[in-house]
Enzyme design. Sequence first.
Site, PDB file in Angstrom:
ATOM      1  N   GLU A 167      -9.225  -6.262   0.593  1.00 44.26           N
ATOM      2  CA  GLU A 167     -10.681  -6.142   0.417  1.00 44.26           C
ATOM      3  C   GLU A 167     -11.077  -5.533  -0.928  1.00 44.26           C
ATOM      4  O   GLU A 167     -11.808  -4.538  -0.991  1.00 44.26           O
ATOM      5  CB  GLU A 167     -11.298  -5.363   1.585  1.00 44.26           C
ATOM      6  CG  GLU A 167     -11.110  -6.081   2.902  1.00 44.26           C
ATOM      7  CD  GLU A 167     -12.008  -5.585   4.029  1.00 44.26           C
ATOM      8  OE1 GLU A 167     -12.795  -4.653   3.803  1.00 44.26           O
ATOM      9  OE2 GLU A 167     -11.938  -6.161   5.132  1.00 44.26           O
ATOM     10  N   GLU A 376      -7.843  -9.886   9.668  1.00 47.42           N
ATOM     11  CA  GLU A 376      -8.568  -8.846  10.408  1.00 47.42           C
ATOM     12  C   GLU A 376      -9.784  -9.455  11.093  1.00 47.42           C
ATOM     13  O   GLU A 376     -10.434 -10.352  10.532  1.00 47.42           O
ATOM     14  CB  GLU A 376      -9.052  -7.706   9.497  1.00 47.42           C
ATOM     15  CG  GLU A 376      -7.972  -6.760   9.038  1.00 47.42           C
ATOM     16  CD  GLU A 376      -8.496  -5.597   8.217  1.00 47.42           C
ATOM     17  OE1 GLU A 376      -9.576  -5.056   8.532  1.00 47.42           O
ATOM     18  OE2 GLU A 376      -7.809  -5.238   7.244  1.00 47.42           O
TER      19      GLU A 376
HETATM   20  C1  BG6 Z   1     -11.488  -3.378   7.116  1.00 48.30           C
HETATM   21  C2  BG6 Z   1     -10.358  -2.570   6.523  1.00 48.30           C
HETATM   22  O1  BG6 Z   1     -12.455  -3.555   6.171  1.00 48.30           O
HETATM   23  O2  BG6 Z   1     -12.193  -2.815   8.159  1.00 48.30           O
HETATM   24  C3  BG6 Z   1      -9.658  -1.661   7.514  1.00 48.30           C
HETATM   25  O3  BG6 Z   1      -9.427  -3.423   5.913  1.00 48.30           O
HETATM   26  C4  BG6 Z   1     -10.679  -0.968   8.383  1.00 48.30           C
HETATM   27  O4  BG6 Z   1      -8.827  -0.768   6.821  1.00 48.30           O
HETATM   28  C5  BG6 Z   1     -11.483  -2.035   9.111  1.00 48.30           C
HETATM   29  O5  BG6 Z   1     -10.135  -0.056   9.286  1.00 48.30           O
HETATM   30  C6  BG6 Z   1     -12.510  -1.483  10.072  1.00 48.30           C
HETATM   31  O6  BG6 Z   1     -13.379  -0.610   9.391  1.00 48.30           O
HETATM   32  P1  BG6 Z   1     -13.648   0.855   9.919  1.00 48.30           P
HETATM   33  O7  BG6 Z   1     -14.497   1.496   8.911  1.00 48.30           O
HETATM   34  O8  BG6 Z   1     -14.299   0.698  11.222  1.00 48.30           O
HETATM   35  O9  BG6 Z   1     -12.287   1.482  10.018  1.00 48.30           O
END
Ligand code: BG6
Length: 476
Positions: A167, A376
Site C-alpha cells: 500500500e 487483503e
Molecule cells: C491494510 C494494511 O491497509 O489494512 C494492513 O495493509 C491493515 O496492515 C489493514 O491492518 C486493516 O487496517 P486497520 O487499520 O484496521 O488495521
Amino acid sequence: MHYKKNPIFPARFMWGASSAAWQVEGAVNEDGRTPAIIDLNSKTKTGYADNSIASDHYHHYKEDVELMKKAGFTSYRFSISWSRIYPDDSGVPNQLGIDFYNNLIDELVKNGIEPIVTLYHYDMPVWVDKKYNGWYGRGIIAAFDQYVRTCFKEFGDRVKYWLSINEQNMQICYGKWLGVCKNDETWFEDQWKVNNIMNVCHAKAVIACHELVEGGKIGPVPGYVPIYPETCNPKDQIAAQNAEELTEKVWNDFYAHQKYNGFIKSYWRENNIDPDIRPEDLEDFSQAKIDFFGVNCYRSNTAKYAAPDAEPKDYILNKSGEKGNLQFPVVPGVYALTNNPFVKTTDWDWEIDPVAMRYSLRYIWDHYQLPMVITENGYGAHEEVAEDGKVHDPQRIQFLREQIYQVGRAIQDGCEVIGYNPWSFTDLLSTGNGMSKRYGLVFINTTDSDVRDLRRIPKDSYYWYSNLIKSNGQDW
Ligand code: BG6
C-alpha cells in the site's frame, strides 16, 4: 443475499489468508531483530498494544501452519521483517532471522501451501530511518536493494510469488498515520519526492526478482478503494476521477506502465512541485515490468464536487471503533469524500460494499490486463470468546460470503484472478487499534491490556471458509 448460481473458480485457485510481520510475529527483541519504526510509531496510538508479543506467531508458526493446512489453504501471504534480516548497517545478514523465515517457508511448502511474500509492510528498521532519513533519503535505495536481493537469494528457491511494497499509495496518502511523513508542514511537496524513492525501490525489487528468482513473479500491492461519484452531476464525475487519480490511479498507472501519467505531471507543474526524478530512476523504471497486481480491497469511497473556496479538511480516520467518528477530507477545487447512503458501515465507519470488490477487479483488469491476486479483504470487529468457549462471528461470515461471491462474479466477467487471501489468518494488531479490532479467522486469546495464554481458537468463519475452500468455492 440469495445465491442463484454459484460462480466457478479456476482450478488451482490460491485460497488462503494474509498477515504482516509486525502485526503477528511478536518476538521483536529476539534472535537479533532490532526495532522498526512501526514499533515506535505504535506507541503514539491510543489503545495500541505494543508489538513485542502481538499474536506470537514467531513461536507458534508450526501450530498456525497446521491450522492453515486443516482449513485446506493453498496459499498464505505474509511479510518479512527487514530488521530481522538486516538488524544493523554492517551489511551482514542475520542468520537467525533467515532461519525463521526458512523454517516458516519449509513448513508451508511441506503442507502444500504456496507462500506469497511481501518485502515491505510498514516496518522500516530504525537504523535505516536514522542513517538515511527514512524514505526521504536516497541512501535507502541501496539498502533496500541489498535487503531484497538477500531475500530473493535465500528464499527464492521456494517462494515464487513476491510483493514489493504494501500500500504505497496509502503510505503517501496517510503519511503521518503510517509513519512515513516526518514534517506536516512540508508534506504537500515532500510526499512526491518520498513517493519517487519508493517507486525506485519498487523498481529495484522487480528487477532483482526477475534476475535472481527462477520462475519468480512480482507485483505491487495497492490499497484499492474504488471511488464512486455521489451523483450524475458532471462536476461530481470529475471530482470522483480526481480522487481516483490522487489516491490510486497515479500509482497503478506507474506500476503497469513504468512511467508517471499525464495527470500527475500536470498536477506537479500546476503546484510547483519537483518530485526529484533522476535519469537513473527512469532507467530503473523502464526495466521494472510487473507480473501481476496484488489487490488489497476492503471498501469503497464516494466523491463529490468541492468548490475552490471550500474549507479544506483532512481525512481523519475513526480510531475509536464507535460509529460516526470519521471525518471525510475536502480538497478545495479537487474533490471531497462523502457518505454513501447505499452501503452499511463497520464500527470503524468502513463501508461494507461487496460490489466494490467486483468493481475493483474489473477496473484493474480493464485498465491493465494483468492477473490479480487478492492480498487483503476483511472485516474488523470487536470480538470475544463466548460462554461455550467458541468465537461466533456471523458478520464476518456474511462479509466474506458476499465478497467472495463478487470475486466469482468478476471472474465470470472475464477478469483473471488467481487467488483470494483475506485479512487476516489469525487475529493480529490492527494498524490503529491493536487487538481490539479483530480481523482473524482464528481468534488469538490475548487483549491489548492482558496477554492471556495466546491460545488459537478457530472462529465460526474459519470452519465456514474451510468448507468453501475445500469445495473450490461451491459450498456457501
Ligand atoms: C491494510 C494494511 O491497509 O489494512 C494492513 O495493509 C491493515 O496492515 C489493514 O491492518 C486493516 O487496517 P486497520 O487499520 O484496521 O488495521
